[in-house]
Design a protein around this motif. Sequence first.
Motif, PDB file in Angstrom:
ATOM      1  N   PRO A   1      39.821  -3.416   1.683  1.00 30.48           N
ATOM      2  CA  PRO A   1      41.181  -3.465   2.231  1.00 30.48           C
ATOM      3  C   PRO A   1      41.614  -2.137   2.859  1.00 30.48           C
ATOM      4  CG  PRO A   1      41.158  -4.300  -0.025  1.00 30.48           C
ATOM      5  CD  PRO A   1      39.805  -3.728   0.243  1.00 30.48           C
TER       6      PRO A   1
ATOM      7  N   ARG B   1      44.477   0.272  -9.412  1.00 31.97           N
ATOM      8  CA  ARG B   1      44.393  -1.182  -9.588  1.00 31.97           C
ATOM      9  C   ARG B   1      43.001  -1.638 -10.054  1.00 31.97           C
ATOM     10  NH1 ARG B   1      41.802  -4.528  -5.769  1.00 31.97           N
ATOM     11  NH2 ARG B   1      42.882  -6.408  -6.402  1.00 31.97           N
TER      12      ARG B   1
ATOM     13  N   PHE C   1      50.151  -2.428   9.485  1.00 33.12           N
ATOM     14  CA  PHE C   1      50.796  -3.157   8.392  1.00 33.12           C
ATOM     15  C   PHE C   1      49.824  -3.414   7.238  1.00 33.12           C
ATOM     16  CE2 PHE C   1      52.391  -7.008   6.272  1.00 33.12           C
ATOM     17  CZ  PHE C   1      53.710  -6.642   6.043  1.00 33.12           C
ATOM     18  N   SER C   2      48.513  -3.251   7.481  1.00 31.86           N
ATOM     19  CA  SER C   2      47.538  -3.509   6.419  1.00 31.86           C
ATOM     20  C   SER C   2      47.775  -2.607   5.207  1.00 31.86           C
ATOM     21  CB  SER C   2      46.117  -3.338   6.950  1.00 31.86           C
ATOM     22  OG  SER C   2      45.945  -2.041   7.459  1.00 31.86           O
TER      23      SER C   2
ATOM     24  N   ALA D   1      50.725  -4.037   3.366  1.00 32.91           N
ATOM     25  CA  ALA D   1      50.295  -5.248   2.659  1.00 32.91           C
ATOM     26  C   ALA D   1      49.549  -4.878   1.377  1.00 32.91           C
ATOM     27  CB  ALA D   1      49.412  -6.098   3.565  1.00 32.91           C
ATOM     28  N   LEU D   2      48.704  -3.850   1.454  1.00 36.46           N
ATOM     29  CA  LEU D   2      47.955  -3.413   0.272  1.00 36.46           C
ATOM     30  C   LEU D   2      48.908  -2.966  -0.839  1.00 36.46           C
ATOM     31  CD1 LEU D   2      45.246  -2.553  -1.111  1.00 36.46           C
ATOM     32  CD2 LEU D   2      45.568  -0.319  -0.044  1.00 36.46           C
TER      33      LEU D   2
ATOM     34  N   VAL E   1      52.118  -3.720  -1.216  1.00 37.05           N
ATOM     35  CA  VAL E   1      52.915  -4.859  -1.703  1.00 37.05           C
ATOM     36  C   VAL E   1      52.078  -5.693  -2.679  1.00 37.05           C
ATOM     37  CG1 VAL E   1      54.043  -7.016  -1.049  1.00 37.05           C
ATOM     38  CG2 VAL E   1      54.418  -4.966   0.331  1.00 37.05           C
TER      39      VAL E   1
ATOM     40  N   VAL F   1      52.769  -6.596  -6.656  1.00 40.75           N
ATOM     41  CA  VAL F   1      52.747  -7.951  -7.212  1.00 40.75           C
ATOM     42  C   VAL F   1      51.860  -8.002  -8.452  1.00 40.75           C
ATOM     43  CG1 VAL F   1      51.957 -10.326  -6.791  1.00 40.75           C
ATOM     44  CG2 VAL F   1      53.268  -9.118  -5.030  1.00 40.75           C
TER      45      VAL F   1
ATOM     46  N   GLN G   1      53.027  -8.760 -12.317  1.00 37.92           N
ATOM     47  CA  GLN G   1      52.473  -9.853 -13.113  1.00 37.92           C
ATOM     48  C   GLN G   1      51.904  -9.390 -14.438  1.00 37.92           C
ATOM     49  OE1 GLN G   1      49.939 -11.834 -10.126  1.00 37.92           O
ATOM     50  NE2 GLN G   1      51.063 -13.670 -10.678  1.00 37.92           N
TER      51      GLN G   1
ATOM     52  N   VAL H   1      52.751 -11.991   2.218  1.00 40.46           N
ATOM     53  CA  VAL H   1      51.860 -11.207   1.364  1.00 40.46           C
ATOM     54  C   VAL H   1      52.119 -11.523  -0.117  1.00 40.46           C
ATOM     55  CG1 VAL H   1      51.376  -8.862   0.538  1.00 40.46           C
ATOM     56  CG2 VAL H   1      51.416  -9.330   2.987  1.00 40.46           C
ATOM     57  N   VAL H   2      53.398 -11.552  -0.503  1.00 33.82           N
ATOM     58  CA  VAL H   2      53.743 -11.813  -1.908  1.00 33.82           C
ATOM     59  C   VAL H   2      53.283 -13.211  -2.317  1.00 33.82           C
ATOM     60  CG1 VAL H   2      55.657 -12.137  -3.526  1.00 33.82           C
ATOM     61  CG2 VAL H   2      55.681 -10.199  -1.943  1.00 33.82           C
TER      62      VAL H   2
ATOM     63  N   HIS I   1      49.501 -13.503  -2.513  1.00 31.37           N
ATOM     64  CA  HIS I   1      48.895 -12.800  -3.634  1.00 31.37           C
ATOM     65  C   HIS I   1      49.213 -13.463  -4.967  1.00 31.37           C
ATOM     66  CE1 HIS I   1      46.235  -9.559  -4.419  1.00 31.37           C
ATOM     67  NE2 HIS I   1      46.966  -9.091  -5.403  1.00 31.37           N
ATOM     68  N   LEU I   2      50.412 -14.058  -5.058  1.00 30.09           N
ATOM     69  CA  LEU I   2      50.736 -14.816  -6.268  1.00 30.09           C
ATOM     70  C   LEU I   2      49.844 -16.048  -6.367  1.00 30.09           C
ATOM     71  CD1 LEU I   2      54.648 -14.701  -6.299  1.00 30.09           C
ATOM     72  CD2 LEU I   2      53.104 -13.624  -7.931  1.00 30.09           C
TER      73      LEU I   2
ATOM     74  N   ARG J   1      45.604 -14.372  -5.389  1.00 31.72           N
ATOM     75  CA  ARG J   1      45.270 -13.087  -6.007  1.00 31.72           C
ATOM     76  C   ARG J   1      43.940 -12.531  -5.498  1.00 31.72           C
ATOM     77  NH1 ARG J   1      47.763 -10.713 -10.592  1.00 31.72           N
ATOM     78  NH2 ARG J   1      46.538  -9.008 -11.394  1.00 31.72           N
TER      79      ARG J   1
ATOM     80  N   ILE K   1      42.701  -9.788  -2.901  1.00 29.46           N
ATOM     81  CA  ILE K   1      43.297  -8.681  -2.145  1.00 29.46           C
ATOM     82  C   ILE K   1      42.861  -8.697  -0.673  1.00 29.46           C
ATOM     83  CG2 ILE K   1      41.516  -6.955  -2.716  1.00 29.46           C
ATOM     84  CD1 ILE K   1      45.135  -6.017  -2.930  1.00 29.46           C
ATOM     85  N   LEU K   2      41.610  -9.110  -0.420  1.00 29.82           N
ATOM     86  CA  LEU K   2      41.136  -9.137   0.970  1.00 29.82           C
ATOM     87  C   LEU K   2      41.873 -10.185   1.781  1.00 29.82           C
ATOM     88  CD1 LEU K   2      37.290  -8.712   0.584  1.00 29.82           C
ATOM     89  CD2 LEU K   2      39.014  -7.048   1.242  1.00 29.82           C
TER      90      LEU K   2
ATOM     91  N   THR L   1      44.773 -11.488   1.101  1.00 29.81           N
ATOM     92  CA  THR L   1      46.172 -11.104   1.215  1.00 29.81           C
ATOM     93  C   THR L   1      46.388 -10.073   2.318  1.00 29.81           C
ATOM     94  OG1 THR L   1      46.445 -11.471  -1.160  1.00 29.81           O
ATOM     95  CG2 THR L   1      48.132 -10.175  -0.057  1.00 29.81           C
ATOM     96  N   VAL L   2      45.595  -9.004   2.282  1.00 29.78           N
ATOM     97  CA  VAL L   2      45.770  -7.935   3.268  1.00 29.78           C
ATOM     98  C   VAL L   2      45.401  -8.430   4.671  1.00 29.78           C
ATOM     99  CG1 VAL L   2      44.936  -5.656   3.987  1.00 29.78           C
ATOM    100  CG2 VAL L   2      45.480  -6.072   1.595  1.00 29.78           C
TER     101      VAL L   2
ATOM    102  N   GLY M   1      47.980 -11.232   5.810  1.00 31.81           N
ATOM    103  CA  GLY M   1      49.291 -10.591   5.935  1.00 31.81           C
ATOM    104  C   GLY M   1      49.372  -9.739   7.191  1.00 31.81           C
TER     105      GLY M   1
END
Lengths: 239, 109
Positions: A22, A123, A170-171, A174-175, A177, A181, A185, B79-80, B83-84, B87, B89-90, B92-93, B96
């Motif tokens: 990412p 993470r 924006f990547s 996004a990472l 954000v 999340v 959780q 994105v949110v 990812h929810l 989950r 990451i690739l 999502t990013v 997004g």
Amino acid sequence: MERIVQKERGSCIGFAFRQTIPVMLGYLFLGTAFGLMLQNAGYHVLWAFGISCVVYAGSMQFILVTLLTGGASLLQTAMMTLFINGRHIFYGFSFIERYRKMGKAYPYMVFSLTDETYSLLCRTKIPVSVDENQVSFWISLLNQCYWILGSVIGSLAGQLIAFDTTGIDFSMTALFVAIVVEQWQEGKARLPVIIGFLSSLTFLLLWGPERFILPSLSAAVCILLILRKRRGSQTQSST
Amino acid sequence: MNTIHSIGIIAVAAICTMLLRAVPFIVFGGSRRIPDVIRELGSCLPPAIMATLVVYCLRGVDILAEGHGMAELISVGVVVMLHLWKRNILLTVGLGTLCYMFLIQTVFG
């Protein structure tokens, strides 16, 4: 025996590489943008390569281009760097023990602690089958390699990019954000997330977009410390 | 362009950046025991810092300007949700970012 060691290192690099994908996207692009900007300012590819090797700080390097072209004084440069990168003071606190046991790699780990490397190291849950130190090191090193590679590409061939890349930065947003999340959780980290948001939004409104981050992070640290103290005295009085 | 002065500027930026990153390690990095308060701070700071970095990335958004930051709002929402849901990451990013690029280049371009 040697083959086993090699195989283990291979799996560490592979695991680290998957974690960094990412960041690769964003670093290659942002590095390219930096290289192109520097080239346009009259500094050729060796400058781009050198700066990305020794400074290695995303937004600061873009400011650096304007400092170079404007012929800023060394004092101005120092002030600007402290101002823009001041947030990095807070990053190391989470890694003191983890880095301390890394031997020869320790100085490099400290040097290469960017926003994105910090995020990935926070993470990443490292499985027992791979060596934590190796994985941390390779994540840090691979990230800088992407950044240097992007800078060099941008410097040499930035003008050749034909498609519209507007918005690709924006990547990184996004990472961050996505990591928020994940932390949300996990449950126990909700209060720090809320404190981080409230503090940064408050100081963004009060101090404006270019100056809010240092007061915001300082306030967040103070609040976390106060809450800890209160919690500490509560548990003491209950026992 | 003055080569010596340019090298000076780069060196100062490099040294200051490195010193900033090294502060916690210089103060607490010796072999002695780390105070509990610093240890606890180290474990609860990352979520606060990540939230701050999100705001930092979006600091330039002007909700009074044309578009009102809708491209950012929608993309962060995507994105949110992604990812929810997955989950990954690739995924999502990647999605997004594509979503944001599409919005900023066409709908709000």
